[in-house]
Scaffold this motif. Structure first.
Motif, PDB file in Angstrom:
ATOM      1  N   ARG A 165       0.828  -1.215   0.000  1.00  3.43           N
ATOM      2  CA  ARG A 165       0.000   0.000   0.000  1.00  3.43           C
ATOM      3  C   ARG A 165       0.865   1.269   0.000  1.00  3.43           C
ATOM      4  N   ILE A 166       1.937   1.212   0.807  1.00  3.58           N
ATOM      5  CA  ILE A 166       2.840   2.379   0.856  1.00  3.58           C
ATOM      6  C   ILE A 166       3.474   2.624  -0.498  1.00  3.58           C
ATOM      7  N   HIS A 167       3.941   1.530  -1.117  1.00  2.00           N
ATOM      8  CA  HIS A 167       4.555   1.693  -2.449  1.00  2.00           C
ATOM      9  C   HIS A 167       3.560   2.239  -3.456  1.00  2.00           C
ATOM     10  N   GLY A 168       2.310   1.803  -3.370  1.00  2.00           N
ATOM     11  CA  GLY A 168       1.297   2.309  -4.312  1.00  2.00           C
ATOM     12  C   GLY A 168       1.056   3.802  -4.138  1.00  2.00           C
ATOM     13  N   ARG A 169       1.023   4.202  -2.872  1.00  2.00           N
ATOM     14  CA  ARG A 169       0.820   5.633  -2.629  1.00  2.00           C
ATOM     15  C   ARG A 169       1.993   6.462  -3.137  1.00  2.00           C
ATOM     16  N   LEU A 170       3.237   5.935  -2.921  1.00  2.00           N
ATOM     17  CA  LEU A 170       4.405   6.649  -3.432  1.00  2.00           C
ATOM     18  C   LEU A 170       4.385   6.719  -4.946  1.00  2.00           C
TER      19      LEU A 170
ATOM     20  N   ALA B 232       1.844  12.034 -10.012  1.00  4.68           N
ATOM     21  CA  ALA B 232       1.283  13.392  -9.922  1.00  4.68           C
ATOM     22  C   ALA B 232       2.357  14.438 -10.105  1.00  4.68           C
ATOM     23  N   VAL B 233       3.537  14.204  -9.469  1.00  3.46           N
ATOM     24  CA  VAL B 233       4.636  15.162  -9.617  1.00  3.46           C
ATOM     25  C   VAL B 233       5.113  15.219 -11.046  1.00  3.46           C
ATOM     26  N   ALA B 234       5.175  14.030 -11.703  1.00  8.23           N
ATOM     27  CA  ALA B 234       5.613  13.996 -13.096  1.00  8.23           C
ATOM     28  C   ALA B 234       4.639  14.735 -13.986  1.00  8.23           C
ATOM     29  N   ALA B 235       3.332  14.574 -13.753  1.00  6.71           N
ATOM     30  CA  ALA B 235       2.327  15.274 -14.562  1.00  6.71           C
ATOM     31  C   ALA B 235       2.432  16.783 -14.370  1.00  6.71           C
ATOM     32  N   PHE B 236       2.636  17.214 -13.122  1.00  9.38           N
ATOM     33  CA  PHE B 236       2.766  18.650 -12.862  1.00  9.38           C
ATOM     34  C   PHE B 236       4.011  19.208 -13.527  1.00  9.38           C
ATOM     35  N   ALA B 237       5.119  18.441 -13.475  1.00  5.46           N
ATOM     36  CA  ALA B 237       6.358  18.894 -14.106  1.00  5.46           C
ATOM     37  C   ALA B 237       6.190  18.991 -15.607  1.00  5.46           C
ATOM     38  N   SER B 238       5.477  18.029 -16.205  1.00 13.83           N
ATOM     39  CA  SER B 238       5.247  18.069 -17.656  1.00 13.83           C
ATOM     40  C   SER B 238       4.420  19.294 -18.037  1.00 13.83           C
TER      41      SER B 238
ATOM     42  N   LEU C  37       1.742   6.773  -6.877  1.00  5.96           N
ATOM     43  CA  LEU C  37       0.750   7.799  -7.285  1.00  5.96           C
ATOM     44  C   LEU C  37       1.300   9.199  -7.105  1.00  5.96           C
ATOM     45  N   ALA C  38       2.061   9.393  -6.013  1.00  4.20           N
ATOM     46  CA  ALA C  38       2.637  10.720  -5.782  1.00  4.20           C
ATOM     47  C   ALA C  38       3.644  11.071  -6.857  1.00  4.20           C
ATOM     48  N   LEU C  39       4.460  10.047  -7.239  1.00  5.02           N
ATOM     49  CA  LEU C  39       5.434  10.297  -8.296  1.00  5.02           C
ATOM     50  C   LEU C  39       4.756  10.618  -9.615  1.00  5.02           C
TER      51      LEU C  39
END
Length: 205
Positions: free
Chosen positions: A13-18, A24-30, A20-22
């Motif tokens: 579960r922790i890995h899945g949340r990380l 989201a950050v990648a989409a924002f950076a793009s 998703l966060a990555l």
């Protein structure tokens, strides 16, 4: 066996949340990269740069729009410009001609006729006429007008009746040199109130 499986599920579960966060950050950076690329592209677009230069030129030179299509300012005559010599000469010409005409009239033959009341009766008067040469040339003959209201000339001395109110010289008093004068006289009937004028018209002939 069960505690180990619980820890594995918790880690997943922790890995899945990380993950998703990555994502989201990648989409924002793009998205940020795309926006910066578009801004840089607009700054280096030649058409947009030309449009910006024209706008800045128009704002810096406010007289270009007011001058109209030609861009030339209207010219106004200077208030200190004086009249041209030709205009001055042409304007002074009539004055010179008028002065010459007046001078010619003054220097030609001239005469005056002055009246003096000698006697006055109930219905008649007698007066003396003094004819003087007031010009610069000799007078060879002269003519006067005895037109006085309420007076009718009945007899003359030193005058020749021409017609109407016109009277002229006789042989011995026709010629007058400059400054010379001669006396003549007349008698007239009076009808009502009359007034003897100081002078009457005189014309050299």
């Amino acid at each position: 066996m069960r505690p180990w499986m619980d820890r594995a599920v918790r880690r997943g579960r922790i890995h899945g949340r990380l993950l998703l966060a990555l994502v989201a950050v990648a989409a924002f950076a793009s998205a940020a990269a795309v926006w910066q690329f578009s801004a840089l592209r607009d700054d280096h677009d030649p058409d947009l740069a030309q449009f910006d230069d024209d706008s800045e030129s128009a704002a810096a030179d406010p007289t270009s729009a007011a001058d109209g299509p030609t861009g030339e300012a209207p010219t106004t005559p200077s208030p200190g410009v004086s009249a041209s010599p030709s205009a001055t000469a042409s304007s002074s010409a009539p004055a010179s001609e008028a002065a010459s005409t007046a001078e010619a009239a003054v220097t030609g033959p001239q005469c005056t006729a002055s009246l003096t009341l000698d006697n006055e009766w109930d219905d008649s008067v007698s007066a003396t006429v003094t004819i003087a040469n007031t010009g610069t040339d000799p007078v060879d003959g002269w003519e006067i007008l005895i037109g006085i209201k309420h007076l009718t000339v009945t007899s003359t001395w030193g005058l020749t009746h021409i017609e109407g109110e016109r009277y002229g010289d006789i042989l011995f008093n026709a010629a007058l040199d400059q400054g010379e004068s001669v006396d003549a006289s007349f008698q007239a009937d009076a009808q009502g109130n009359f007034e003897i004028p100081p002078t009457i018209p005189c014309t050299p002939v």
